[in-house]
Design an enzyme around this catalytic site. Structure first.
Site, PDB file in Angstrom:
ATOM      1  N   CYS A   2       0.846  -1.193   0.000  1.00 36.53           N
ATOM      2  CA  CYS A   2       0.000   0.000   0.000  1.00 36.53           C
ATOM      3  C   CYS A   2       0.880   1.240   0.000  1.00 36.53           C
ATOM      4  O   CYS A   2       2.090   1.172   0.197  1.00 36.53           O
ATOM      5  CB  CYS A   2      -0.907   0.020   1.231  1.00 36.53           C
ATOM      6  SG  CYS A   2      -1.998  -1.413   1.377  1.00 36.53           S
ATOM      7  N   GLY A  31      -0.827   0.680  -5.038  1.00 41.45           N
ATOM      8  CA  GLY A  31      -2.122   0.074  -4.754  1.00 41.45           C
ATOM      9  C   GLY A  31      -3.207   0.656  -5.624  1.00 41.45           C
ATOM     10  O   GLY A  31      -3.368   1.877  -5.700  1.00 41.45           O
ATOM     11  N   ASN A 105       0.741   0.326   5.985  1.00 40.79           N
ATOM     12  CA  ASN A 105       1.311  -0.460   4.887  1.00 40.79           C
ATOM     13  C   ASN A 105       2.124  -1.592   5.500  1.00 40.79           C
ATOM     14  O   ASN A 105       3.051  -1.339   6.274  1.00 40.79           O
ATOM     15  CB  ASN A 105       2.210   0.425   4.017  1.00 40.79           C
ATOM     16  CG  ASN A 105       2.973  -0.368   2.970  1.00 40.79           C
ATOM     17  OD1 ASN A 105       2.497  -1.394   2.490  1.00 40.79           O
ATOM     18  ND2 ASN A 105       4.154   0.100   2.616  1.00 40.79           N
ATOM     19  N   GLY A 106       1.783  -2.816   5.169  1.00 39.75           N
ATOM     20  CA  GLY A 106       2.520  -3.959   5.698  1.00 39.75           C
ATOM     21  C   GLY A 106       1.605  -5.110   6.032  1.00 39.75           C
ATOM     22  O   GLY A 106       0.489  -5.218   5.525  1.00 39.75           O
ATOM     23  N   TYR A 262      11.038  -3.878  -7.813  1.00 36.57           N
ATOM     24  CA  TYR A 262       9.775  -3.700  -8.537  1.00 36.57           C
ATOM     25  C   TYR A 262       8.885  -2.578  -8.024  1.00 36.57           C
ATOM     26  O   TYR A 262       8.419  -1.755  -8.805  1.00 36.57           O
ATOM     27  CB  TYR A 262       8.978  -5.016  -8.494  1.00 36.57           C
ATOM     28  CG  TYR A 262       7.613  -4.917  -9.137  1.00 36.57           C
ATOM     29  CD1 TYR A 262       7.469  -4.976 -10.523  1.00 36.57           C
ATOM     30  CD2 TYR A 262       6.461  -4.751  -8.376  1.00 36.57           C
ATOM     31  CE1 TYR A 262       6.219  -4.882 -11.122  1.00 36.57           C
ATOM     32  CE2 TYR A 262       5.207  -4.660  -8.963  1.00 36.57           C
ATOM     33  CZ  TYR A 262       5.086  -4.722 -10.334  1.00 36.57           C
ATOM     34  OH  TYR A 262       3.858  -4.623 -10.919  1.00 36.57           O
TER      35      TYR A 262
END
Length: 547
Positions: A2, A31, A105-106, A262
């Protein structure tokens, strides 16, 4: 994976919603499933707009005009756990204590124990299967224990320090306390990225402050002095003060190396490492491995072609080092999202050919070296290789900037099922056969690590668990991985019922419940909730979306 963002304006008369929206659009690559913004206006009132969809689809001038307030937080979501239900769009909100909004985020790896604690000890209801809501409630419960009418920075640091002791996994978080300020903190291993920056106000009388997943947001918005929030550190920002505290020490700093391969934008700098320069180094290192393998196999290559967009930088450096022509053989439709982060294998496969078109002139009667950032499920690679052959390529050799991905990621990247990974249980030759390539060449792990670490030698370790199966936080065993694969597998994710009472979760609920239910109806005819309220999925805070 995210993207998170927090913004505080020194001038209380300025609404920050438009700038948060612009920042989220810069994080859209992190996201594409859902997004949301919550702002805090006069008298500490929160204003919210969130929904499934891209930033450009959810927010317009009308919706942004309703988001009043000079501080706020935003989130773009790509689901790794739970469902794609509208209820799981972030930020999340609790009204007690003090009014808290939270974005994360995670991924946590000790969720069952935490849910049990929430139910049996804290008596807090978790309404979704998102561990972001769980983190919020742990933070809220720790603040509640102060018992104070008004809290200060010391109380907040104590609450976050306790959270870090309770929670295991990867988390980069931003939070907002009503009428108080914004907060950013990062897990003790620093697996997920988070940074902060500031800028002088127009009159020069004060500063605006920003938290964001990537530095590109600061660059585009005129913020300077970007610095990373340290692993285990918390930062509290109000209009009058910036307070920082190291709350957890002694853990191994191990940022996720896949961010550089990426996920992150090339124009971002994460933990002192330029993503662009790291990909250049990956291309140089991969060139040496490609030359070694080609010489060994007595093969030659006529042209180097990248898979847009992420692998372009590495492919260009590789071509230059090997003295080979570099060509853009695939033309990308920029209006199709990143296939890797699309939920569902069929959706990913269907969108590859919508996304890319092969130019026959660059492939006909040539031995082609296609450079990609990584090979995960093999869906994209297989389609791309077939496209190259369809337009006349003699041989298709694939070079991957990353080593073979053979293990699950438990820290927030959607690679959950080992059975979905094309490299799992296969040799390099078997991988090539599976995706239809004449040859596949992988970057070695030492070369990948060196490509990133050379730009910041202070980082001694990286999370490379998808390549090695070694998890820096510990606590990941076969039982955990099997459970994760059951709850996150593509054939389950689309049927997840939000708010269900799964066997692991206990009464507090959230998670997978009755995957046989369709449109809120069980296979035996009984009704189940299709969302937390069977209608408006927003709980506790008015959602201005589509008004």
């Amino acid at each position: 994976m995210c993207g998170i963002l927090g913004l505080l304006s020194h001038d209380p008369s300025i609404d920050v919603s438009s700038e948060i929206c612009e920042g989220l659009s810069l994080l859209q690559h992190r996201g594409q499933d859902a997004c949301g913004i919550v702002t805090c206006g006069p008298k500490g009132r929160f204003y919210q707009c969130k929904a499934n969809g891209m930033v450009r689809d959810v927010f317009d001038s009308t919706s942004l005009s309703r988001l009043v307030g000079s501080m706020g937080i935003g989130h773009v979501r790509y689901p790794t756990a739970g469902s794609s239900n509208h209820a799981e769009a972030q930020p999340f909100y609790v009204n007690s204590p003090y009014g808290i909004v939270f974005a994360h985020n995670g991924n946590l790896i000790n969720t069952p124990e935490l849910l049990q604690f929430m139910d049996q000890t804290a008596h807090r209801h978790i309404n979704t299967s998102s561990d972001s809501e769980l983190l919020l409630n742990i933070f809220a419960d720790n603040l509640q224990k102060t018992g104070k009418f008004r809290i200060n920075e010391e109380d907040i640091f104590t609450a976050i320090g306790s959270l870090m002791e309770q929670c295991s996994g990867a988390y980069a978080c931003v939070a907002m306390l009503a009428g108080f300020g914004i907060i950013g903190f990062r897990d003790p291993n620093g697996i997920r990225p988070l940074g902060m920056a500031s800028r002088k106000t127009i009159g020069g009388e004060g500063k605006d402050y920003l938290f964001a997943s990537e530095s590109v947001v600061a660059d585009a918005s005129g913020f300077i002095d970007w610095e990373d929030v340290k692993p285990g550190e918390a930062v509290i920002i109000t209009r009058s003060n910036v307070s920082r505290r190291q709350l957890s020490k002694g853990k191994t700093f191990a940022p996720d190396i896949f961010e550089y391969v990426y996920f992150a934008r090339p124009d971002s700098v994460l933990d002192g490492v330029s993503v662009y320069r790291s990909r250049m180094a990956m291309g140089d290192a991969l060139a040496d491995e490609v030359k070694r393998v080609l010489d060994e196999k007595k093969l030659s290559v006529d042209v180097v072609i990248p898979v847009p967009d992420t692998s372009r930088v590495a492919a260009l450096n590789l071509a230059q080092k090997l003295g080979l022509p570099y060509r853009e053989g695939f033309i990308k439709n920029r209006y199709v999202g990143r296939t890797f982060i699309m939920p569902g294998q069929q959706m990913r496969k269907k969108n590859v050919r919508r996304k890319l078109n092969a130019m026959a002139l660059e492939f006909q009667n040539k031995n082609v070296l296609i450079v990609d950032d990584s090979i995960v499920r093999g869906t994209t690679s297989k389609e791309i290789i077939q496209m190259a052959k369809d337009v006349g390529a003699k041989k298709v050799i694939v070079a991957s900037c990353a080593p073979p991905i053979r293990h699950s990621n438990v820290y927030g990247i959607d690679m959950p099922s080992r059975m979905e990974l094309v490299a799992h249980g296969r040799t390099t030759e078997e991988i090539a056969s599976e995706i239809g390539a004449d040859l596949v060449i992988f970057q070695t792990l030492p070369d990948l690590i060196a490509s990133v670490r050379t730009l910041n030698p202070a980082i001694e370790h990286f999370d490379c668990s998808v390549f090695t199966g070694e998890y820096v936080t510990g606590g990941v065993d076969e039982a955990y991985l099997s459970q994760l694969e059951r709850t996150r597998a593509d054939n389950v994710k689309g049927k997840t019922i939000v708010g269900g009472l799964g066997p692991v979760e206990g009464k507090g609920g959230g998670g997978v419940s009755d995957v046989g239910a369709v449109n809120g109806v069980k296979s035996n005819g009984g009704a189940v909730a299709s969302g937390p309220m069977n209608g408006d999925d927003t709980v506790g805070l008015h959602n201005s979306w589509k008004l």
